[in-house]
Write a protein that holds these residues in place. Structure first.
Motif, PDB file in Angstrom:
ATOM      1  N   THR A 295      32.176  21.573  -8.561  1.00  0.00           N
ATOM      2  CA  THR A 295      32.864  22.554  -9.405  1.00  0.00           C
ATOM      3  C   THR A 295      31.840  23.248 -10.301  1.00  0.00           C
ATOM      4  O   THR A 295      31.059  22.581 -10.983  1.00  0.00           O
ATOM      5  N   VAL A 296      31.889  24.612 -10.306  1.00  0.00           N
ATOM      6  CA  VAL A 296      30.924  25.397 -11.075  1.00  0.00           C
ATOM      7  C   VAL A 296      31.699  26.407 -11.928  1.00  0.00           C
ATOM      8  O   VAL A 296      32.598  27.111 -11.433  1.00  0.00           O
ATOM      9  N   LYS A 297      31.368  26.470 -13.195  1.00  0.00           N
ATOM     10  CA  LYS A 297      31.951  27.464 -14.101  1.00  0.00           C
ATOM     11  C   LYS A 297      31.253  28.812 -13.868  1.00  0.00           C
ATOM     12  O   LYS A 297      30.020  28.907 -13.882  1.00  0.00           O
ATOM     13  N   VAL A 298      32.054  29.900 -13.660  1.00  0.00           N
ATOM     14  CA  VAL A 298      31.498  31.225 -13.363  1.00  0.00           C
ATOM     15  C   VAL A 298      31.821  32.149 -14.539  1.00  0.00           C
ATOM     16  O   VAL A 298      32.982  32.239 -14.981  1.00  0.00           O
TER      17      VAL A 298
ATOM     18  N   GLY B  98      35.726  32.422 -14.599  1.00  0.00           N
ATOM     19  CA  GLY B  98      36.564  31.712 -13.634  1.00  0.00           C
ATOM     20  C   GLY B  98      35.886  30.430 -13.177  1.00  0.00           C
ATOM     21  O   GLY B  98      34.949  29.938 -13.803  1.00  0.00           O
ATOM     22  N   THR B  99      36.390  29.945 -12.062  1.00  0.00           N
ATOM     23  CA  THR B  99      35.887  28.666 -11.539  1.00  0.00           C
ATOM     24  C   THR B  99      35.589  28.812 -10.056  1.00  0.00           C
ATOM     25  O   THR B  99      36.374  29.423  -9.315  1.00  0.00           O
TER      26      THR B  99
ATOM     27  N   VAL C  41      35.181  27.345   0.247  1.00  0.00           N
ATOM     28  CA  VAL C  41      34.924  28.048  -1.004  1.00  0.00           C
ATOM     29  C   VAL C  41      36.275  28.441  -1.613  1.00  0.00           C
ATOM     30  O   VAL C  41      37.175  28.933  -0.908  1.00  0.00           O
ATOM     31  N   ARG C  42      36.364  28.249  -2.916  1.00  0.00           N
ATOM     32  CA  ARG C  42      37.568  28.648  -3.637  1.00  0.00           C
ATOM     33  C   ARG C  42      37.129  29.228  -4.980  1.00  0.00           C
ATOM     34  O   ARG C  42      36.332  28.607  -5.694  1.00  0.00           O
ATOM     35  N   VAL C  43      37.650  30.400  -5.306  1.00  0.00           N
ATOM     36  CA  VAL C  43      37.323  31.065  -6.565  1.00  0.00           C
ATOM     37  C   VAL C  43      38.646  31.446  -7.238  1.00  0.00           C
ATOM     38  O   VAL C  43      39.529  32.048  -6.609  1.00  0.00           O
TER      39      VAL C  43
ATOM     40  N   LEU D  96      34.629  38.242  -9.656  1.00  0.00           N
ATOM     41  CA  LEU D  96      35.375  38.191 -10.917  1.00  0.00           C
ATOM     42  C   LEU D  96      35.301  39.534 -11.654  1.00  0.00           C
ATOM     43  O   LEU D  96      36.311  40.011 -12.227  1.00  0.00           O
ATOM     44  N   ALA D  97      34.112  40.126 -11.637  1.00  0.00           N
ATOM     45  CA  ALA D  97      33.963  41.411 -12.330  1.00  0.00           C
ATOM     46  C   ALA D  97      34.807  42.497 -11.661  1.00  0.00           C
ATOM     47  O   ALA D  97      35.463  43.319 -12.326  1.00  0.00           O
TER      48      ALA D  97
END
Length: 488
Positions: A129-132, A139-140, A84-86, A57-58
Motif C-alpha cells: 500500500t502506497v500513499k499517493v 489517494g491510495t 493495481v488499484r488506485v 489523480l490529478a
C-alpha cells in the motif's frame, strides 16, 4: 552383526536425517528470502506506476477524462502481471486491474511501508500500500502479486531436499560400509590372531605389532597385558600346587617318626594301665615332646610355604629397629631363662614384608636361646644373647651373638638347609632355613660366624635399607625353599 554393517546402517539412517534436518532449517530461510524478493519486486512496480498514479489523480481532480484514460493505460502497461488499484481520497475507484480480492475491504487501508499477505477464498496476495499525493489531489495505490509463487518454489525446494535424503540413504550406507570394512581390517586381523593363540605358548607368542590405528593398538596392548597377567597367575597357581605337594611330602616324611613314637607310647599306656608312676611320667613326657615337635614342624612348614607364595603387594616400608625390639621382648617371654641384651639405632627402615621379618627375628632369637648355652655346665648357666642392629651405608646389619659352642666352619652352609639339625636338637630343623628364606626374599643375606669378642656363635643378617631416592625393592623370583630347589 558385523561392526562395519552396524556403521553402514547407522550412516544410512543418520545422513538422511541430517539432510532432512538441514532442509527443515533451510526452508524458513528460503521462504523469507522469496518473500523479500517478491516484496522488492512489488516495491519496484509501485515505484514504476507511482508517477502515473499521481497523473491519474490529478486528471481526475480536473475532470480530464481522456487524460485519465491514458494514465490508466500507462498504469496497466507498467504493472504488467501485477494487480493495481488506485482510489481517490473520497474512495472513488480510479483504476482496478489485474488479480486482486473481490472485497476491497480486505486490502490494508493505511500504508505501512511493508507488504502484507491477504487471503480470500483460498487465494493469497502480497499487497503493498502506497500513499499517493499529486499536489491537487491525494489517494491510495495498491500493488498486488499472487503469493502462490514463493509457495511453489518452496514446494520445489522441499521436493529436492526429500530427493537428496532418499538418494543419500543408500549412497551413505555403501560408502560407510566400504570405509568401515577398511577401518576394521586391523581389528579383524587382531581377532584372528587372538583366536589362533595357544594358551600354552604364553603371552610371548602374541607379539604386539603396531597397526597405526590407535584403538586397535590399545586393544592389542590390553590383550598382551591380559595374557601376561594370565601367565603370571598361571605360574603362581603352578607354584602354589608345587608348594602344596612339597608341604604334603615334607610333612608326611618328617611326621612319620614322631607319629610312630606317639603310637608306641599310647600303646604302652593302653597295654599297661598299672604302669609305675615314674615310668608313666616318662611316657607322658615323651608324648608331650613328640606333640611339641610336630607342632613346631607344622608351624615351620607353614611359614616356609607362606614365604614361597608371598605377593609383592605384601611388601612395604618397615622400621626394622622397632620390629627387633618387639621380637626381643617376645623371645624373653618365651625363653625366661635366656638373657637378652640389645643395642638398637633410633630407626632403620627397610622395604620388607612385616610378617616375614617377624618370622626371621623369632627364629634367630629362638635358635640363640636353644643353642646358645655355654658348653661348660650348660644346665647351670643361662644362654646370653647380644642383639645388635647397625646402619652401615645403605645396609641394615643385624647380629645375634650367643655363648654356645658355635658351628664348625664345615657345617656353616648346611645349617640353612632344610631339616638340618644336631642330633640332640629339639627343633624342627627349619628355623635357620626360614631365616635364610626371608633374607633372600628381602634381597639380603644370612651367614654364620664365630663370635668375635668371646666364645660362641654369631648369626648375621644384612638387609638393604629403604633410601629416600631409591626405588622400592620388590622380592626376587623366590627359590622353592619348601622343596629345596630353585625354579628354572
Amino acid at each position: 552383526m558385523k561392526l562395519s554393517t552396524r556403521i553402514a546402517i547407522g550412516a544410512a539412517v543418520l545422513v538422511p536425517l541430517l539432510v532432512a534436518a538441514a532442509g527443515a532449517l533451510l526452508l524458513p530461510l528460503v521462504s523469507t528470502d522469496l518473500h523479500r524478493r517478491q516484496d522488492a519486486q512489488l516495491g519496484a512496480r509501485a515505484a514504476a506506476v507511482l508517477p502515473n498514479a499521481r497523473g491519474l489523480l490529478a486528471a481526475d481532480s480536473r475532470g480530464r477524462s481522456k487524460v485519465e484514460q491514458n494514465q490508466q493505460r500507462k498504469l496497466m502497461d507498467a504493472a504488467l502481471d501485477a494487480g493495481v488499484r488506485v482510489t481517490a481520497a473520497d474512495g472513488t475507484v480510479l483504476l482496478s486491474a489485474g488479480s486482486q480480492p473481490d472485497d476491497p475491504l480486505l486490502l490494508p487501508q493505511e500504508p505501512g511501508g511493508k507488504a502484507v499477505t491477504v487471503r480470500q477464498n483460498g487465494t493469497s496476495w502480497r499487497v503493498l500500500t502506497v500513499k499517493v499525493d499529486s499536489g491537487s489531489a491525494s489517494g491510495t495505490l495498491w500493488v498486488l502479486a499472487p503469493a502462490e509463487e514463493p509457495a511453489d518454489e518452496l514446494r520445489a525446494v522441499r521436493r529436492r531436499v526429500l530427493l537428496v535424503a532418499l538418494v543419500a540413504a543408500p549412497l551413505s550406507g555403501l560408502v560407510a560400509f566400504a570405509l568401515a570394512e577398511r577401518a576394521t581390517r586391523p581389528l579383524r586381523r587382531l581377532g584372528r590372531r587372538a583366536a589362533a593363540l595357544d594358551p600354552r605358548t604364553g603371552h610371548a607368542a602374541f607379539a604386539h605389532a603396531r597397526t597405526g590405528t590407535a584403538e586397535v593398538d590399545e586393544l592389542s596392548g590390553a590383550i598382551a597385558l591380559l595374557l601376561s597377567r594370565y601367565d603370571e597367575q598361571a605360574a603362581r597357581t603352578a607354584q602354589a600346587l608345587d608348594t602344596a605337594r612339597s608341604f604334603s611330602s615334607a610333612a608326611s616324611h618328617e611326621l612319620r617318626t614322631p607319629l610312630m613314637s606317639l603310637r608306641t607310647n599310647l600303646d604302652v599306656l593302653a597295654a599297661h594301665p598299672d604302669l609305675p608312676e615314674d615310668e608313666r611320667a616318662e611316657v607322658l613326657g615323651e608324648l608331650q615332646q613328640d606333640h611339641a615337635r610336630m607342632l613346631d614342624l607344622l608351624s615351620a612348614l607353614s611359614a616356609l610355604a607362606r614365604g614361597d607364595l608371598v605377593e609383592a603387594s605384601a611388601f612395604g616400608p618397615v622400621d626394622l629397629a622397632e620390629l627387633v625390639d618387639t621380637a626381643v621382648a617376645e623371645a624373653a617371654r618365651r625363653h625366661p631363662g635366656t638373657v637378652y641384651r640389645t643395642e638398637l639405632p633410633p630407626e632403620a627402615r627397610v622395604f620388607g614384608w612385616d610378617a616375614g621379618l617377624r618370622i626371621l627375628l623369632a627364629n634367630l632369637l629362638a635358635n640363640a636361646a636353644v643353642h646358645g648355652r655355654p658348653t661348660a655346665h650348660p644346665a647351670d648357666r643361662p644362654a646370653e644373647v647380644d642383639v645388635r642392629l647397625r646402619v652401615e651405608g645403605g645396609t641394615a646389619r643385624l647380629t645375634v651373638d650367643d655363648t654356645g659352642p658355635g658351628v664348625p666352619p664345615a657345617d656353616r652352609a648346611a645349617v640353612f638347609h632344610r631339616f638340618h639339625r644336631r642330633p640332640d636338637s629339639p627343633g624342627s630343623g627349619l628355623g635357620l632355613t626360614l631365616v635364610a628364606q626371608q633374607a633372600a626374599l628381602h634381597r639380603g643375606s644370612a651367614l654364620v660366624a664365630d663370635r668375635p669378642d668371646a666364645p660362641g656363635c654369631r648369626l648375621e643378617v644384612r638387609l638393604p635399607l629403604l633410601l629416600p631416592d631409591a626405588p622400592t625393592a620388590l622380592p626376587p623370583s623366590p627359590r622353592d625353599w619348601l622343596s629345596n630347589r630353585t625354579p628354572g
